[in-house]
Scaffold this motif. Structure first.
Motif, PDB file in Angstrom:
ATOM      1  N   GLY A   7       0.746  -1.226  -0.058  1.00 45.15           N
ATOM      2  CA  GLY A   7       0.035   0.016   0.076  1.00 45.15           C
ATOM      3  C   GLY A   7       1.000   1.234  -0.087  1.00 45.15           C
ATOM      4  O   GLY A   7       0.509   2.170  -0.804  1.00 45.15           O
ATOM      5  N   ARG A   8       1.956   1.298   0.751  1.00 47.80           N
ATOM      6  CA  ARG A   8       2.839   2.336   0.931  1.00 47.80           C
ATOM      7  C   ARG A   8       3.519   2.581  -0.358  1.00 47.80           C
ATOM      8  O   ARG A   8       3.819   3.751  -0.787  1.00 47.80           O
ATOM      9  N   LEU A   9       4.193   1.344  -0.868  1.00 53.49           N
ATOM     10  CA  LEU A   9       4.869   1.302  -1.975  1.00 53.49           C
ATOM     11  C   LEU A   9       4.073   2.171  -2.935  1.00 53.49           C
ATOM     12  O   LEU A   9       4.410   2.730  -4.116  1.00 53.49           O
ATOM     13  N   PHE A  28      11.923   1.349   5.447  1.00 54.31           N
ATOM     14  CA  PHE A  28      10.682   2.254   5.845  1.00 54.31           C
ATOM     15  C   PHE A  28      10.704   2.561   7.236  1.00 54.31           C
ATOM     16  O   PHE A  28      10.701   3.801   7.669  1.00 54.31           O
ATOM     17  N   ASN A  29      11.050   1.743   8.217  1.00 55.60           N
ATOM     18  CA  ASN A  29      11.293   2.065   9.757  1.00 55.60           C
ATOM     19  C   ASN A  29      12.243   2.970  10.026  1.00 55.60           C
ATOM     20  O   ASN A  29      12.259   3.917  10.508  1.00 55.60           O
ATOM     21  N   ALA A  30      13.224   2.914   9.071  1.00 59.17           N
ATOM     22  CA  ALA A  30      14.571   3.793   9.256  1.00 59.17           C
ATOM     23  C   ALA A  30      14.002   5.225   8.848  1.00 59.17           C
ATOM     24  O   ALA A  30      14.203   6.286   9.480  1.00 59.17           O
ATOM     25  N   THR A  47      21.134   1.244   8.483  1.00 58.20           N
ATOM     26  CA  THR A  47      21.586   2.087   9.604  1.00 58.20           C
ATOM     27  C   THR A  47      20.698   3.481   9.427  1.00 58.20           C
ATOM     28  O   THR A  47      20.938   3.957   8.132  1.00 58.20           O
ATOM     29  N   ASP A  48      20.529   4.127  10.423  1.00 54.87           N
ATOM     30  CA  ASP A  48      19.725   5.515   9.950  1.00 54.87           C
ATOM     31  C   ASP A  48      20.242   6.502  11.104  1.00 54.87           C
ATOM     32  O   ASP A  48      20.826   6.066  12.236  1.00 54.87           O
ATOM     33  N   THR A  49      20.122   7.638  10.803  1.00 53.27           N
ATOM     34  CA  THR A  49      20.501   8.896  11.794  1.00 53.27           C
ATOM     35  C   THR A  49      19.332   9.382  12.533  1.00 53.27           C
ATOM     36  O   THR A  49      19.053  10.491  12.810  1.00 53.27           O
ATOM     37  N   TYR A  71       3.621  -4.688  18.061  1.00 53.66           N
ATOM     38  CA  TYR A  71       4.272  -3.871  18.869  1.00 53.66           C
ATOM     39  C   TYR A  71       4.607  -2.577  17.957  1.00 53.66           C
ATOM     40  O   TYR A  71       5.494  -2.611  17.016  1.00 53.66           O
ATOM     41  N   THR A  72       3.846  -1.258  18.457  1.00 53.32           N
ATOM     42  CA  THR A  72       4.544  -0.213  17.349  1.00 53.32           C
ATOM     43  C   THR A  72       4.339   1.133  18.417  1.00 53.32           C
ATOM     44  O   THR A  72       3.863   1.127  19.480  1.00 53.32           O
ATOM     45  N   THR A  73       5.099   2.048  18.101  1.00 56.39           N
ATOM     46  CA  THR A  73       5.137   3.321  19.001  1.00 56.39           C
ATOM     47  C   THR A  73       4.463   4.360  18.032  1.00 56.39           C
ATOM     48  O   THR A  73       4.671   5.584  18.421  1.00 56.39           O
ATOM     49  N   LYS A  74       4.111   3.943  16.805  1.00 62.48           N
ATOM     50  CA  LYS A  74       3.600   5.049  15.826  1.00 62.48           C
ATOM     51  C   LYS A  74       2.262   5.191  15.713  1.00 62.48           C
ATOM     52  O   LYS A  74       1.528   4.520  16.805  1.00 62.48           O
ATOM     53  N   GLN A  75       1.985   6.445  15.459  1.00 60.59           N
ATOM     54  CA  GLN A  75       0.726   6.934  15.740  1.00 60.59           C
ATOM     55  C   GLN A  75      -0.240   6.276  15.006  1.00 60.59           C
ATOM     56  O   GLN A  75       0.244   5.646  13.967  1.00 60.59           O
ATOM     57  N   ILE A  78       1.455  -0.780  12.131  1.00 61.84           N
ATOM     58  CA  ILE A  78       0.585  -1.719  13.058  1.00 61.84           C
ATOM     59  C   ILE A  78       1.414  -2.386  13.666  1.00 61.84           C
ATOM     60  O   ILE A  78       1.093  -3.376  14.386  1.00 61.84           O
ATOM     61  N   GLY A  79       2.863  -2.492  13.609  1.00 59.34           N
ATOM     62  CA  GLY A  79       3.639  -3.097  14.428  1.00 59.34           C
ATOM     63  C   GLY A  79       3.891  -4.734  13.995  1.00 59.34           C
ATOM     64  O   GLY A  79       4.203  -5.328  14.721  1.00 59.34           O
ATOM     65  N   LEU A  80       3.873  -4.615  12.496  1.00 55.77           N
ATOM     66  CA  LEU A  80       4.020  -6.374  12.010  1.00 55.77           C
ATOM     67  C   LEU A  80       5.507  -6.368  11.304  1.00 55.77           C
ATOM     68  O   LEU A  80       5.827  -7.433  11.174  1.00 55.77           O
ATOM     69  N   GLY A  81       5.900  -5.380  11.139  1.00 55.60           N
ATOM     70  CA  GLY A  81       7.235  -5.245  10.051  1.00 55.60           C
ATOM     71  C   GLY A  81       8.292  -5.880  10.828  1.00 55.60           C
ATOM     72  O   GLY A  81       8.967  -6.896  10.022  1.00 55.60           O
ATOM     73  N   LEU A  82       8.579  -5.926  11.870  1.00 54.29           N
ATOM     74  CA  LEU A  82       9.853  -6.317  12.460  1.00 54.29           C
ATOM     75  C   LEU A  82       9.550  -7.827  12.966  1.00 54.29           C
ATOM     76  O   LEU A  82      10.332  -8.731  12.769  1.00 54.29           O
ATOM     77  N   SER A  83       8.412  -8.308  13.267  1.00 50.01           N
ATOM     78  CA  SER A  83       8.001  -9.574  13.592  1.00 50.01           C
ATOM     79  C   SER A  83       8.052 -10.348  12.362  1.00 50.01           C
ATOM     80  O   SER A  83       8.502 -11.546  12.454  1.00 50.01           O
TER      81      SER A  83
HETATM   82  N1  LIG Z   1      15.011   2.064  12.712  1.00 48.53           N
HETATM   83  C1  LIG Z   1      14.180   2.432  13.835  1.00 48.53           C
HETATM   84  N2  LIG Z   1      14.523   3.601  14.715  1.00 48.53           N
HETATM   85  C2  LIG Z   1      13.634   3.720  15.747  1.00 48.53           C
HETATM   86  N3  LIG Z   1      12.639   2.881  16.004  1.00 48.53           N
HETATM   87  C3  LIG Z   1      12.362   1.811  15.201  1.00 48.53           C
HETATM   88  C4  LIG Z   1      13.296   1.518  13.844  1.00 48.53           C
HETATM   89  N4  LIG Z   1      12.665   0.277  13.767  1.00 48.53           N
HETATM   90  C5  LIG Z   1      11.607  -0.009  14.656  1.00 48.53           C
HETATM   91  N5  LIG Z   1      11.365   0.884  15.214  1.00 48.53           N
HETATM   92  C6  LIG Z   1      10.489   0.704  16.616  1.00 48.53           C
HETATM   93  O1  LIG Z   1       9.980  -0.455  16.467  1.00 48.53           O
HETATM   94  C7  LIG Z   1       8.568  -0.438  16.492  1.00 48.53           C
HETATM   95  C8  LIG Z   1       8.086  -1.912  15.562  1.00 48.53           C
HETATM   96  O2  LIG Z   1       8.531  -1.657  14.215  1.00 48.53           O
HETATM   97  P1  LIG Z   1       7.598  -2.626  13.464  1.00 48.53           P
HETATM   98  O3  LIG Z   1       8.278  -2.363  11.718  1.00 48.53           O
HETATM   99  O4  LIG Z   1       7.625  -3.884  13.779  1.00 48.53           O
HETATM  100  O5  LIG Z   1       6.278  -1.794  13.432  1.00 48.53           O
HETATM  101  P2  LIG Z   1       5.718  -0.589  12.740  1.00 48.53           P
HETATM  102  O6  LIG Z   1       6.768   0.083  11.935  1.00 48.53           O
HETATM  103  O7  LIG Z   1       5.239   0.302  14.009  1.00 48.53           O
HETATM  104  O8  LIG Z   1       4.636  -0.909  12.069  1.00 48.53           O
HETATM  105  P3  LIG Z   1       4.363  -1.647  10.477  1.00 48.53           P
HETATM  106  O9  LIG Z   1       5.848  -1.799  10.190  1.00 48.53           O
HETATM  107  O10 LIG Z   1       3.595  -2.678  10.839  1.00 48.53           O
HETATM  108  O11 LIG Z   1       3.856  -0.709   9.479  1.00 48.53           O
HETATM  109  C9  LIG Z   1       8.383   0.890  15.892  1.00 48.53           C
HETATM  110  O12 LIG Z   1       7.036   1.403  15.970  1.00 48.53           O
HETATM  111  C10 LIG Z   1       9.254   1.757  16.214  1.00 48.53           C
HETATM  112  O13 LIG Z   1       8.952   2.019  17.643  1.00 48.53           O
END
Ligand SMILES: Nc1ncnc2c1ncn2[C@@H]1O[C@H](COP(=O)(O)OP(=O)(O)OP(=O)(O)O)[C@@H](O)[C@H]1O
Ligand SMILES: [Mg+2]
Length: 526
Positions: free
Chosen positions: A293-295, A420-422, A450-452, A469-473, A478-483
């Protein structure tokens, strides 16, 4: 017949002459002889001398010969006793024989009769010994066989008891006679309530039992009277259904059924795992759809620019051509425009094909994966996003990286998630560095994103890889990317780690073994 050599014989007689003469005769015949003058002395000699044959007079002062005979038979049952009676004492002789005397001889003792009686006594003695040996031998054999039998039975019991599969055995009437521990655990019964009480039917619903019986009799599941890897459902002690895999066989005695043995395997765990795998696959797909979707948005922009350029050049060329034939001095200019159109078209087509490769709902496809290639594709797909976010891209990708074995599509998804997270972590712009290198021993490819950006706080660090698990608004993640990324890398036999200095930089590192092969569990829906 055994020889007389050294056979110990005791003579008990109160008349000294008789003792001596008889003794001499017997010594001559090769016996070893001792004598006693009365019953008590005779018994004492028996103790020490251990005669095999005793010749005892009947009429003696003190203990008479019958008493001597009785006592000897009690205390030394192997000893043969010959009694010497006076002529005409038939009753005494009969009594002696009833008390198991080996023979009787009449007095005065006739040497030949004595020898015959001794011969018979020796024969009886030897036969009894043989019989004893034989009995001992048999007893030994019997106890060995019994012990072996007991060991075998105990071993079989242990085997049945310790089997992971539930084992249930019924006799010909259907009564349960074997119900092992796994059965108890799977169904929550105590075997005491089941053994010799319940029938097999108790563990099925009516409908299921009928199906089981019909299929057991039919030949469609491993032959008549057999069921192999048959799926059924048992009822536990609360009559709750428990899915089971069953193998069963009817035991025959001749052509009569004598019982049934069933082996059960609890399918609850397998079903749970299947469910988990389906869930994982769903999550993987969900994550991918989100990335897509984002892409899509960013790719639309990315394609729009070159398309606008292409359109401009084509319009320009059309306008020029409408004015009349193309003057020769314009040829070079047109060639330049066309080269630009070609480059831009090429760029668009690259972006589109990268997006297509990624979006394809492909089954897990394991093969050699070039890390350089998937990094390049990720860059193409993410470029617009980087530009929009004011993010500079730096790459440090080693030449000649070895291929790894795995699923290119899934690995691509991982990289995009990290990129995307970076970018999200650098709302005011910054630098994204993608690096890749190989390491020997063990042969590994190491990729770092690596990001700054703002970095990750200690308290968030330990939850990073948890699904949702997400800290994003809301609406931003939705916190699926890393898992998802963690799951994919793990199935490739690799590892994913994060390190961060809040406010300075964050590094996500993927390590992938070069020879490893992906485990093809979930993800085929991705
Ligand atoms: N490069 C980064 N720098 C700082 N925080 C990060 C970074 N990558 C991940 N995080 C933290 O890890 C959380 C979980 O990441 P994850 O990719 O799983 O979910 P998300 O990015 O919040 O949502 P989604 O990927 O599902 O859209 C993020 O909400 C963020 O708080
Ligand atoms: Mg994310």
């Amino acid at each position: 017949m055994t020889t007389t050599d050294g056979w110990p014989v005791l003579i008990i007689d109160d008349e000294q002459d008789i003792r001596e003469v008889t003794a001499l005769t017997l010594v001559d015949a090769g016996y070893r002889v001792e004598t006693a003058a009365d019953g008590a002395e005779g018994l004492a000699r028996c103790e020490q001398f251990a005669p095999r044959i005793v010749i005892t007079d009947i009429r003696m002062p003190g203990m008479d010969g019958i008493q001597v005979l009785e006592t000897i038979k009690q205390r030394f049952p192997d000893t043969e006793v010959i009694v010497a009676t006076a002529f005409g004492e038939m009753e005494t002789a009969v009594r002696a024989l009833q008390l198991d005397a080996s023979d009787f001889i009449t007095k005065p003792i006739h040497t030949e009769a004595l020898m015959v009686a001794l011969e018979r006594a020796r024969h009886r003695y030897a036969t009894r010994q043989q019989l004893k040996d034989y009995t001992r031998h048999l007893e030994k054999g019997l106890s060995r066989t019994t012990r072996q039998l007991e060991e075998t039975v105990a071993f079989q019991d242990r085997l049945i008891e310790s089997s992971m599969d539930g084992i249930l055995g019924c006799d010909g009437s259907g009564k349960v006679i074997t119900f092992n521990r796994s059965m108890e655990q799977m169904l929550g019964f105590d075997r005491a309530e089941v053994l010799h009480r319940a029938t097999l039917e108790r563990f099925f619903s009516q409908v299921e039992f009928r199906r089981f019986q019909e299929d057991l009799a039919a030949s469609g599941h491993g032959g008549p009277n057999r069921l192999m890897l048959y799926e059924t459902c048992l009822l536990d002690h609360r009559r709750q259904p428990v899915p089971m895999q069953l193998s069963a066989v009817v035991l025959m005695e001749g052509d009569q059924p004598a019982g049934t043995v069933c082996f059960f395997r609890d399918l609850r765990r397998i079903h749970r795992l299947e469910q988990e795998m389906a869930d994982q696959a769903r999550l993987l797909h969900q994550d991918k759809m989100m990335s897509l979707g984002r892409l899509a948005a960013s790719v639309a922009h990315e394609i729009n620019n070159p398309l606008a350029g292409i359109l401009n050049y084509i319009r320009l060329m059309l306008r020029t051509m409408k004015k009349g034939p193309l003057p020769p001095d314009k040829h070079a200019q047109f060639a330049g425009y066309l080269a630009l159109v070609e480059t831009e078209t090429d760029r668009c087509s690259k972006i589109v094909s990268s997006l297509l490769t990624f979006s394809r709902r492909s089954p897990v496809s394991v093969g050699p994966v070039s890390i350089t290639e998937i990094l390049d594709r990720s860059i193409v797909l993410a470029r617009h996003r980087l530009e929009l976010g004011n993010v500079n891209l730096a790459t440090r990708i080693a030449n000649h990286l070895p291929d790894i074995r795995g699923d290119a599509n899934q690995l691509q998804q991982c990289l995009l998630n990290l990129i995307f997270n970076a970018v999200d972590a650098m709302p005011d712009g910054g630098t994204l560095t993608l690096s890749a290198a190989s390491e020997p021993n063990p042969n590994t490819v190491v990729i770092q994103v690596t990001d700054t950006g703002h970095g990750i706080h200690e308290k968030d660090m330990r939850h990073l890889f948890e699904p949702f698990y997400t800290t994003k608004q809301e609406g931003h993640g939705i916190g699926l990317g890393l898992s998802t990324t963690y799951g994919i890398i793990d199935r490739h036999g690799g590892s994913l780690t994060a390190a961060s200095q809040p406010g300075r930089e964050t590094i996500f590192e993927i390590r992938l073994p070069v020879q490893a092969s992906i485990s093809t569990s979930p993800g085929d829906a991705a």
